[in-house]
Design an enzyme around this catalytic site. Structure first.
Site, PDB file in Angstrom:
ATOM      1  CB  THR A 104       5.393  -3.376  -1.835  1.00 54.90           C
ATOM      2  OG1 THR A 104       5.142  -2.313  -0.917  1.00 54.90           O
ATOM      3  CG2 THR A 104       5.730  -2.794  -3.195  1.00 54.90           C
ATOM      4  CE  LYS A 179       5.671   1.217  -0.972  1.00 60.54           C
ATOM      5  NZ  LYS A 179       5.503   0.058  -0.094  1.00 60.54           N
ATOM      6  CE  LYS A 247       8.905  -7.176  -2.478  1.00 59.89           C
ATOM      7  NZ  LYS A 247       7.739  -6.444  -1.937  1.00 59.89           N
TER       8      LYS A 247
END
EC number: 1.1.1.60
Length: 304
Positions: A104, A179, A247
Site C-alpha cells: 500500500t 486501496k 502510513k
C-alpha cells in the site's frame, strides 16, 4: 506478452513479512519456482525450507525471475526495492519482464514506477491488497490493480492464487487510489467496532453473545467478524501493523487534500491511531485501537 504457467514462469518475491510470506506461499503451492529476498533473511527461512531460492538483493531476484512481486512497508522501501540504480529490481529486469508492487503506497509513486519501467520495456502494476493475515493465509485477499489491462489479464493465474476478489481498477495508480478508499472505510469502521464493544462491556453484556447478534445483522462487517473476537479475547498481535496503518491514513489524507476534499472522519481516525502509537502499541494490530479508547474511559480492557 508472456504466458504465465507454473513450472515455466519464474517468480520473484520481495518482502516476506506477515502478509508476504503467506502470499508467496500461495504461489509456491501452485507450483511456481520462486526466488525470494527480504531485508531480514530469517523471515524468509520458512519459504526457503519449502524450496524457494534466496537472492542477496532485489536486483538479483529480478535477474532470476520473469515476474517480480513485492510487498514491503513504506513508500521509501518501494523506491529502494524497485528504483535503486545499483541494486533495485529494474536494474536486473530483462525486456518483457513484469513487476508488481503489492505494497500500500502512494499513487504518484505507482505512476512513477510504471513510467520508469516502461522506459526499459518492463511492465508495472500496482496491486495493493485487503484481507489481512487471514486473507493472505487462506488465499482470499481482495486485490485492486492499476496498470495496463493486458498485463493485468496476463497475471491473473498469479492473482487468483492469492485472492478471491481480483478487480482491474484502471491506469497506473488506480490500484493505490482504490486501496485508499478501502483504508478510509476500515479506519472509520474500526472506531465503531471498538466503541461498540466498549459500550457493551460497560453495560455488563456478554461480549461473545453480543458479537453473535450484531455480527449477522446490518452492523456486520469484516472487521467486526474477524477482529471483534480478537479484541474480546485480548489478542492484539498484528494482522496489519498500527504503524503501517498510520502510513496509509497519511497517504489518504494527503491525497484528499490534493483533491480538495474534507475528511473529518479520517482525520479523527488519524488522531486516535497516533494516540495508539504514543502509547507504545505501533507494532500491534489495528484493532489495538481498543486499548487507547478504553484508557480514555478509564477502563482496564485487558484485565476486565
Amino acid at each position: 506478452m508472456m504466458q504465465i504457467e507454473a513450472g515455466t514462469t519464474r517468480i520473484g518475491w520481495i518482502g516476506t513479512g506477515v502478509m508476504g510470506q503467506s502470499m508467496c506461499g500461495q504461489l509456491m503451492d501452485r507450483g511456481f519456482a520462486t526466488t525470494v529476498y527480504n531485508r531480514t533473511r530469517k523471515k524468509a527461512d520458512p519459504l526457503i525450507d519449502r524450496g524457494a531460492v534466496w537472492a542477496d538483493s532485489p536486483r538479483l531476484v529480478a535477474e532470476q525471475s520473469d515476474v517480480v512481486f513485492a510487498i514491503v512497508s513504506f513508500p521509501r522501501d518501494v523506491r529502494q526495492v524497485f528504483l535503486c540504480k545499483n541494486s533495485g529490481v529494474l536494474a536486473g529486469c530483462r525486456d518483457g519482464s513484469i513487476v508488481v508492487d503489492m505494497t500500500t503506497s502512494e499513487p504518484a509513486l505507482a505512476i512513477e514506477l510504471y513510467n520508469t519501467a516502461k522506459q526499459v520495456n518492463v511492465q508495472s502494476l500496482d496491486a495493493p491488497v485487503s484481507g489481512g493475515d487471514v486473507g493472505a493465509r487462506e488465499g482470499t485477499l481482495s486485490i485492486m490493480v492499476g496498470g495496463e489491462r493486458e498485463t493485468f489479464e496476463t497475471l491473473m493465474p498469479c492473482f487468483e492464487a492469492m485472492g478471491k476478489t481480483v478487480v482491474y481498477q484502471g491506469d497506473a495508480g488506480s490500484g493505490q487510489h482504490t486501496k485508499m478508499v478501502n483504508q478510509t472505510l476500515i479506519a472509520t469502521g474500526m472506531i465503531g467496532v471498538c466503541e461498540a464493544l466498549l459500550y457493551a462491556h460497560k453495560a455488563g453484556l456478554d461480549l461473545e453473545a453480543v458479537l453473535r447478534s450484531v455480527g449477522s445483522g446490518a452492523a456486520g462487517s469484516w472487521s467486526l467478524s474477524n477482529l471483534g473476537p480478537r479484541i474480546v479475547g485480548n489478542h492484539f498481535d498484528p494482522g496489519f501493523f498500527v504503524e503501517h496503518f498510520i502510513k496509509d491514513i497519511g497517504i489518504a489524507l494527503s491525497e484528499s487534500r490534493r483533491m480538495g476534499l474534507s475528511m473529518p472522519g479520517l482525520s479523527l481516525a488519524d488522531a486516535l491511531y497516533q494516540s495508539v502509537k504514543a502509547h507504545g502499541d505501533a507494532d500491534r494490530g489495528t484493532h489495538a485501537l481498543m486499548l487507547a479508547l478504553a484508557e480514555m474511559s478509564a477502563v482496564d480492557w485487558q484485565n476486565r
